[in-house]
Design a protein around this motif. Structure first.
Motif, PDB file in Angstrom:
ATOM      1  N   SER A   1       0.839  -1.205   0.000  1.00  0.00           N
ATOM      2  CA  SER A   1       0.000   0.000   0.000  1.00  0.00           C
ATOM      3  C   SER A   1       0.866   1.244   0.000  1.00  0.00           C
ATOM      4  CB  SER A   1      -0.929   0.004   1.217  1.00  0.00           C
ATOM      5  OG  SER A   1      -1.892  -1.015   1.143  1.00  0.00           O
ATOM      6  N   ALA A   2       1.929   1.230   0.814  1.00  0.00           N
ATOM      7  CA  ALA A   2       2.805   2.394   0.907  1.00  0.00           C
ATOM      8  C   ALA A   2       3.563   2.613  -0.397  1.00  0.00           C
ATOM      9  CB  ALA A   2       3.779   2.207   2.068  1.00  0.00           C
ATOM     10  N   ARG A   3       4.095   1.530  -0.987  1.00  0.00           N
ATOM     11  CA  ARG A   3       4.868   1.668  -2.222  1.00  0.00           C
ATOM     12  C   ARG A   3       4.006   2.164  -3.374  1.00  0.00           C
ATOM     13  NH1 ARG A   3       6.851  -3.445  -1.084  1.00  0.00           N
ATOM     14  NH2 ARG A   3       5.730  -4.283  -2.874  1.00  0.00           N
ATOM     15  N   ALA A   4       2.764   1.706  -3.421  1.00  0.00           N
ATOM     16  CA  ALA A   4       1.876   2.073  -4.528  1.00  0.00           C
ATOM     17  C   ALA A   4       1.198   3.423  -4.319  1.00  0.00           C
ATOM     18  CB  ALA A   4       0.816   0.983  -4.715  1.00  0.00           C
ATOM     19  N   GLY A   5       1.407   4.057  -3.158  1.00  0.00           N
ATOM     20  CA  GLY A   5       0.714   5.300  -2.867  1.00  0.00           C
ATOM     21  C   GLY A   5      -0.776   5.110  -2.733  1.00  0.00           C
ATOM     22  N   ASP A   6      -1.172   3.928  -2.308  1.00  0.00           N
ATOM     23  CA  ASP A   6      -2.592   3.551  -2.205  1.00  0.00           C
ATOM     24  C   ASP A   6      -3.128   4.029  -0.867  1.00  0.00           C
ATOM     25  OD1 ASP A   6      -5.047   2.335  -2.614  1.00  0.00           O
ATOM     26  OD2 ASP A   6      -4.324   0.316  -2.151  1.00  0.00           O
ATOM     27  N   VAL A   7      -3.310   5.351  -0.732  1.00  0.00           N
ATOM     28  CA  VAL A   7      -3.570   5.939   0.578  1.00  0.00           C
ATOM     29  C   VAL A   7      -4.907   5.511   1.170  1.00  0.00           C
ATOM     30  CG1 VAL A   7      -2.073   7.917   0.209  1.00  0.00           C
ATOM     31  CG2 VAL A   7      -4.469   8.054  -0.480  1.00  0.00           C
ATOM     32  N   MET A   8      -5.864   5.143   0.335  1.00  0.00           N
ATOM     33  CA  MET A   8      -7.154   4.694   0.857  1.00  0.00           C
ATOM     34  C   MET A   8      -7.278   3.178   0.855  1.00  0.00           C
ATOM     35  SD  MET A   8      -8.573   7.259   2.033  1.00  0.00           S
ATOM     36  CE  MET A   8     -10.121   6.480   2.456  1.00  0.00           C
ATOM     37  N   GLY A   9      -6.251   2.475   0.398  1.00  0.00           N
ATOM     38  CA  GLY A   9      -6.189   1.035   0.553  1.00  0.00           C
ATOM     39  C   GLY A   9      -7.057   0.220  -0.391  1.00  0.00           C
ATOM     40  N   GLU A  10      -7.627   0.841  -1.440  1.00  0.00           N
ATOM     41  CA  GLU A  10      -8.546   0.103  -2.300  1.00  0.00           C
ATOM     42  C   GLU A  10      -7.890  -1.118  -2.955  1.00  0.00           C
ATOM     43  OE1 GLU A  10      -8.242   3.411  -2.488  1.00  0.00           O
ATOM     44  OE2 GLU A  10     -10.188   4.410  -2.758  1.00  0.00           O
ATOM     45  N   SER A  11      -6.678  -0.914  -3.473  1.00  0.00           N
ATOM     46  CA  SER A  11      -6.040  -1.984  -4.232  1.00  0.00           C
ATOM     47  C   SER A  11      -5.726  -3.189  -3.353  1.00  0.00           C
ATOM     48  CB  SER A  11      -4.752  -1.470  -4.894  1.00  0.00           C
ATOM     49  OG  SER A  11      -4.155  -2.480  -5.671  1.00  0.00           O
ATOM     50  N   MET A  12      -5.190  -2.941  -2.164  1.00  0.00           N
ATOM     51  CA  MET A  12      -4.827  -4.060  -1.289  1.00  0.00           C
ATOM     52  C   MET A  12      -6.072  -4.741  -0.725  1.00  0.00           C
ATOM     53  SD  MET A  12      -1.804  -3.996  -1.879  1.00  0.00           S
ATOM     54  CE  MET A  12      -1.727  -5.556  -1.047  1.00  0.00           C
ATOM     55  N   TRP A  13      -7.108  -3.975  -0.480  1.00  0.00           N
ATOM     56  CA  TRP A  13      -8.394  -4.546  -0.039  1.00  0.00           C
ATOM     57  C   TRP A  13      -8.932  -5.479  -1.105  1.00  0.00           C
ATOM     58  CZ3 TRP A  13     -13.135  -3.584  -2.472  1.00  0.00           C
ATOM     59  CH2 TRP A  13     -14.283  -3.994  -1.783  1.00  0.00           C
ATOM     60  N   ALA A  14      -8.918  -5.019  -2.366  1.00  0.00           N
ATOM     61  CA  ALA A  14      -9.428  -5.833  -3.462  1.00  0.00           C
ATOM     62  C   ALA A  14      -8.554  -7.065  -3.687  1.00  0.00           C
ATOM     63  CB  ALA A  14      -9.498  -4.999  -4.745  1.00  0.00           C
ATOM     64  N   THR A  15      -7.228  -6.912  -3.532  1.00  0.00           N
ATOM     65  CA  THR A  15      -6.323  -8.042  -3.725  1.00  0.00           C
ATOM     66  C   THR A  15      -6.581  -9.127  -2.693  1.00  0.00           C
ATOM     67  OG1 THR A  15      -4.617  -6.628  -4.689  1.00  0.00           O
ATOM     68  CG2 THR A  15      -3.898  -8.733  -3.799  1.00  0.00           C
ATOM     69  N   MET A  16      -6.733  -8.748  -1.439  1.00  0.00           N
ATOM     70  CA  MET A  16      -6.987  -9.750  -0.413  1.00  0.00           C
ATOM     71  C   MET A  16      -8.350 -10.404  -0.615  1.00  0.00           C
ATOM     72  SD  MET A  16      -6.078 -11.574   2.107  1.00  0.00           S
ATOM     73  CE  MET A  16      -4.511 -10.857   2.596  1.00  0.00           C
ATOM     74  N   ARG A  17      -9.363  -9.646  -0.975  1.00  0.00           N
ATOM     75  CA  ARG A  17     -10.665 -10.237  -1.267  1.00  0.00           C
ATOM     76  C   ARG A  17     -10.559 -11.242  -2.411  1.00  0.00           C
ATOM     77  NH1 ARG A  17     -15.803  -8.085  -0.204  1.00  0.00           N
ATOM     78  NH2 ARG A  17     -16.289  -8.288  -2.424  1.00  0.00           N
ATOM     79  N   GLY A  18      -9.747 -10.906  -3.412  1.00  0.00           N
ATOM     80  CA  GLY A  18      -9.551 -11.831  -4.513  1.00  0.00           C
ATOM     81  C   GLY A  18      -8.913 -13.137  -4.070  1.00  0.00           C
ATOM     82  N   ARG A  19      -7.976 -13.048  -3.131  1.00  0.00           N
ATOM     83  CA  ARG A  19      -7.371 -14.259  -2.590  1.00  0.00           C
ATOM     84  C   ARG A  19      -8.393 -15.133  -1.882  1.00  0.00           C
ATOM     85  NH1 ARG A  19      -1.967 -15.203  -1.760  1.00  0.00           N
ATOM     86  NH2 ARG A  19      -2.814 -17.250  -1.262  1.00  0.00           N
ATOM     87  N   LEU A  20      -9.430 -14.518  -1.373  1.00  0.00           N
ATOM     88  CA  LEU A  20     -10.474 -15.256  -0.659  1.00  0.00           C
ATOM     89  C   LEU A  20     -11.596 -15.720  -1.587  1.00  0.00           C
ATOM     90  CD1 LEU A  20     -10.710 -12.945   2.489  1.00  0.00           C
ATOM     91  CD2 LEU A  20      -9.449 -15.101   2.273  1.00  0.00           C
TER      92      LEU A  20
END
Length: 307
Positions: free
Chosen positions: A267-286
């Protein structure tokens, strides 16, 4: 977790009447083997060394594999039943392949060390949040949002700390994440720091492979590269988190330490300040579909490994 008083050194959060933030974990004494026998007579044996959560993840993977074989047999026989449909849906949700250090799966209820994923429709503080639960017991629950990075250094976000103290000076230039809505008031801010390694005298284990700083006064300069620092935290009263989970207010999951920490780092490296990308990635893993309103691809995690 530590509370910061404007005119005093960092004080334990317990002094403010909150439950402790983590429970000491225990490692298995040696390798653990389990043999699973399916209805088709096929058996698997898995060995996990030291981490009961990884052992449980391996069992989840075994169940997923057996359900897939069952579905294939049903399809081969052209048999379609409610049981087959339910099994297919379950297998889709458990789509993440379990490998050592790289796994994630759904849990039925909250526990210390679990992840909480906010629903797609959630707004405000919790929008697209992924929360690490640091402690969950009869007294209540505490946690920290993992995917809310900032570009700000601790010394600028919390200037009231006395950075002349050696253990505070170690943290001064660390970029911080916003850990939650509680403990963010000036003069009563709370710090949480996570580490991917055990720091003697300074950390307590959340689960194997992930520690939190339980004594900031024991932090040393050599510890600085291992620390991820958060301002603020999340808190629930006794029974509150369980009620929210029962009302489908959260998706509860377990993930390996590497995948949990990647939520912070990527999240920090991507500048994903609201966390959308990492939230979606983890949901995809599930096994959940990617929301259509997120207009970017899943980030590359590089040397830190895939989610």
């Amino acid at each position: 977790m530590q509370a910061i008083a404007q005119t005093r050194a960092i004080q334990p959060l317990a002094s403010r009447g909150r439950a402790r933030c983590a429970r000491e974990g225990k490692r298995a004494a040696g390798p653990v083997k389990c043999r699973a026998m399916g209805d088709d007579g096929h058996s698997d044996t898995v060995e996990v060394k030291g981490d009961w959560r990884a052992f449980r993840a391996a069992l989840v993977n075994q169940e997923h594999a057996h359900r897939q074989r069952f579905n294939q047999q049903q399809q081969a026989n052209h048999v379609v039943t409610n049981l087959s449909a339910a099994s297919t849906a379950y297998s889709r949700r458990q789509a993440s392949k379990i490998t050592p250090g790289d796994w994630a799966h759904i849990l039925p209820e909250a526990e210390t060390g679990c992840l909480l994923l906010a629903p797609e429709t959630e707004e405000g503080w919790w929008r697209h949040s992924v929360v690490l639960v640091l402690n969950h017991d009869a007294e209540g629950s505490t946690g920290v949002i993992l995917n809310r990075p900032t570009n700000a250094q601790l010394k600028n976000v919390v200037p009231e700390i006395d950075y002349s103290a050696p253990h505070h000076r170690v943290l001064a230039n660390r970029h911080v994440s916003m850990g939650g809505p509680m403990g963010t008031e000036k003069g009563a801010r709370c710090l949480v720091a996570l580490s991917h390694t055990r720091l003697d005298g300074a950390t307590s284990e959340v689960f194997p492979g992930l520690w939190h700083v339980s004594d900031f006064s024991a932090v040393k300069p050599e510890h600085e590269p291992s620390l991820m620092v958060f301002v603020g935290y999340c808190g629930w009263m006794s029974g509150q988190l369980n009620a929210e989970v029962a009302a489908n207010g959260w998706t509860v999951a377990a993930a390996s330490a590497a995948n949990t920490l990647a939520l912070v780092n990527a999240s920090a490296r991507a500048g994903d300040v609201m966390g959308e990308s990492m939230w979606a990635t983890m949901r995809g893993r599930l096994g959940y579909p990617r929301p259509g309103n997120l207009g970017y691809d899943t980030p590359n995690f590089g040397a830190e490994g895939p989610l």
